[in-house]
Enzyme design. Structure first.
Site, PDB file in Angstrom:
ATOM      1  N   ASP A  57       0.830  -1.202   0.000  1.00 52.22           N
ATOM      2  CA  ASP A  57       0.000   0.000   0.000  1.00 52.22           C
ATOM      3  C   ASP A  57       0.866   1.254   0.000  1.00 52.22           C
ATOM      4  OD1 ASP A  57      -2.802   1.211   0.413  1.00 52.22           O
ATOM      5  OD2 ASP A  57      -1.621   2.153   1.996  1.00 52.22           O
ATOM      6  N   TYR A  62       3.348   9.870  -0.365  1.00 50.21           N
ATOM      7  CA  TYR A  62       4.375   9.271   0.488  1.00 50.21           C
ATOM      8  C   TYR A  62       5.794   9.502  -0.037  1.00 50.21           C
ATOM      9  CZ  TYR A  62       0.523   6.525   2.577  1.00 50.21           C
ATOM     10  OH  TYR A  62      -0.629   6.121   3.185  1.00 50.21           O
ATOM     11  N   HIS A 128      -7.666   9.162  -1.498  1.00 52.15           N
ATOM     12  CA  HIS A 128      -7.019   9.295  -0.198  1.00 52.15           C
ATOM     13  C   HIS A 128      -7.942   9.939   0.839  1.00 52.15           C
ATOM     14  CE1 HIS A 128      -2.611   9.484   1.399  1.00 52.15           C
ATOM     15  NE2 HIS A 128      -3.440   9.082   2.330  1.00 52.15           N
ATOM     16  N   SER A 158     -10.811   6.090   1.098  1.00 47.17           N
ATOM     17  CA  SER A 158     -10.200   6.237   2.416  1.00 47.17           C
ATOM     18  C   SER A 158     -10.817   7.427   3.141  1.00 47.17           C
ATOM     19  CB  SER A 158      -8.681   6.442   2.263  1.00 47.17           C
ATOM     20  OG  SER A 158      -8.056   6.628   3.511  1.00 47.17           O
ATOM     21  N   GLU A 159     -10.981   7.282   4.444  1.00 44.03           N
ATOM     22  CA  GLU A 159     -11.488   8.364   5.291  1.00 44.03           C
ATOM     23  C   GLU A 159     -12.842   8.888   4.798  1.00 44.03           C
ATOM     24  OE1 GLU A 159     -10.282   9.542   8.136  1.00 44.03           O
ATOM     25  OE2 GLU A 159      -8.323   8.568   8.211  1.00 44.03           O
ATOM     26  N   GLN A 178     -10.387   2.356   3.540  1.00 44.80           N
ATOM     27  CA  GLN A 178      -9.193   2.376   4.385  1.00 44.80           C
ATOM     28  C   GLN A 178      -9.387   3.417   5.483  1.00 44.80           C
ATOM     29  OE1 GLN A 178      -4.341   2.969   4.033  1.00 44.80           O
ATOM     30  NE2 GLN A 178      -5.465   2.147   2.294  1.00 44.80           N
ATOM     31  N   LYS A 290      10.413  -0.007   8.174  1.00 47.45           N
ATOM     32  CA  LYS A 290      11.561   0.113   7.268  1.00 47.45           C
ATOM     33  C   LYS A 290      12.662  -0.863   7.668  1.00 47.45           C
ATOM     34  CE  LYS A 290      13.026   4.233   9.841  1.00 47.45           C
ATOM     35  NZ  LYS A 290      13.341   5.679   9.756  1.00 47.45           N
ATOM     36  N   TYR A 294      11.283  -6.106  11.841  1.00 49.32           N
ATOM     37  CA  TYR A 294       9.899  -5.835  12.217  1.00 49.32           C
ATOM     38  C   TYR A 294       8.921  -6.314  11.143  1.00 49.32           C
ATOM     39  CZ  TYR A 294      12.109  -3.054  15.822  1.00 49.32           C
ATOM     40  OH  TYR A 294      12.880  -2.640  16.883  1.00 49.32           O
ATOM     41  N   ASN A 298       5.983  -8.714  12.342  1.00 49.45           N
ATOM     42  CA  ASN A 298       4.582  -8.414  12.047  1.00 49.45           C
ATOM     43  C   ASN A 298       3.932  -9.549  11.261  1.00 49.45           C
ATOM     44  OD1 ASN A 298       4.846  -5.929  13.310  1.00 49.45           O
ATOM     45  ND2 ASN A 298       5.200  -4.810  11.414  1.00 49.45           N
TER      46      ASN A 298
END
Length: 343
Positions: A57, A62, A128, A158-159, A178, A290, A294, A298
């Site tokens: 995603d 970004y 978005h 989204s939102e 999302q 990053k 992790y 996850n």
């Protein structure tokens, strides 16, 4: 696409099978501290494919995320192994909060993303966040045109509120919405989130959970309450739940959550993700990171199986232990609003 051994769920009523957990790419390019060099980020993307985490995603907002993906696709030739979602709506280069969800902008933004990514089609294209002055019907019709042209395959929002989702869904089925969703951010379950979860389930729309670890709050790194060493990490300065005035209280709370994880032999983040997965096959957490360490931690949450009693104990803990601070900085926390109706 992922190997058969990877747990997959259907993305909405008529959507494809995708991994039950996605991979949020925001931390690779913006906001979460210093950005690793390309080679280090390529290794992370390579590892994601190796373990089967192939639902990625991104967004044109970004940082260099889409450009990074474009370079990775060109270098690996593995575009067909990734279910890629990306977003439009926030005007690049403008002050954050300047949103354009007009038909013209949807088409121009999509063309720009395809060019930067170096691909022919986006698997899941998101709005978005809607501009309240643009009818959602206008945005949806533009996205339907993009789909007919083969530039996108599935449509996401989204939102949005339940009302906006219903209006959009009348134009064309929406595959997914999302929203921020985690054990400590449950707005979509109640009226403050316009009962969005119930609406999604009525319409057969999947729920993609961004910030499922509350931007790193629900991790064992946070429980250590160590001093901030990366000045480029915007969470500590901008996000209310990390503010020094409430940090000690939230560290205590998350340590209580960690005790629940310890009982089940998993990490704090794994418990949070497993709890979300327990909510139903229509719930898809998309934690971001990053670091390979992790990413793997996850992903292993898919192996944490919670009972109904476990789910209830965690929910009861959350209800009795309120987190301090809002989920977003006040200047960005405009709340959910409906777009204006077509004239």
């Amino acid at each position: 696409m992922p190997a058969p051994s990877v747990i997959q769920h259907k993305l909405g009523k008529d959507g494809p099978l995708v991994p039950a957990m996605g991979f949020g790419l925001l931390p690779l390019s913006i906001a979460y501290g210093s950005i690793p060099d390309d080679e280090e980020r390529f290794k992370l993307l390579d590892r994601a494919v190796e373990i089967g985490s192939t639902f990625w995603d991104s967004a044109d907002l970004y940082g260099d995320s889409e450009a990074l993906l474009g370079k990775w696709f060109k270098r690996t030739g593995k575009r067909d192994q990734i279910f890629l979602s990306t977003k439009f709506g926030y005007v690049k280069g403008a002050q954050l909060g300047n949103i354009d969800s007009s038909a013209a902008y949807a088409k121009s933004a999509c063309a720009e993303s395809l060019k930067i990514l170096g691909i022919d089609s986006i698997d899941l294209y998101w709005l978005h966040r809607p501009n309240r002055e643009t009818p959602i019907e206008e945005t949806m019709r533009a996205m339907v045109e993009l789909k007919k042209e083969g530039k996108i395959k599935y449509i996401g929002l989204s939102e949005v509120t339940s009302t906006t989702l219903r209006r959009a869904h009348k134009i064309h089925p929406v595959s997914a919405i999302q929203m921020e969703h985690s054990p400590f951010t449950l707005d979509i379950e109640g009226p403050e989130g316009t009962d969005l979860l119930a609406t999604c389930r009525e319409l057969g729309v999947a729920v993609i959970c961004y910030s499922p670890l509350s931007r790193g709050l629900l991790t064992e790194t946070f429980t250590k309450n160590e001093p901030v060493t990366d000045e480029k990490d915007l969470r500590w300065a901008a996000f209310p739940r990390f503010n020094e005035n409430v940090r000690d209280a939230n560290v205590k709370l998350v340590n209580g959550f960690k005790a629940l994880a310890d009982k089940r032999g998993c990490t704090t983040s794994q418990l949070a993700l497993a709890w979300l997965l327990k909510q139903g096959d229509d719930i898809f957490p998309i934690p971001g990171t990053k670091r390979i360490q992790y990413l793997e931690e996850n992903w292993a949450a898919l192996d944490v199986k919670l009972t109904d009693e476990d789910e209830l104990e965690i929910r009861t803990f959350v209800q009795n232990n309120k987190i301090a601070g809002g989920r977003l900085p006040e200047k960005y926390n405009k709340g959910l609003v409906d777009t204006k109706a077509e004239s």
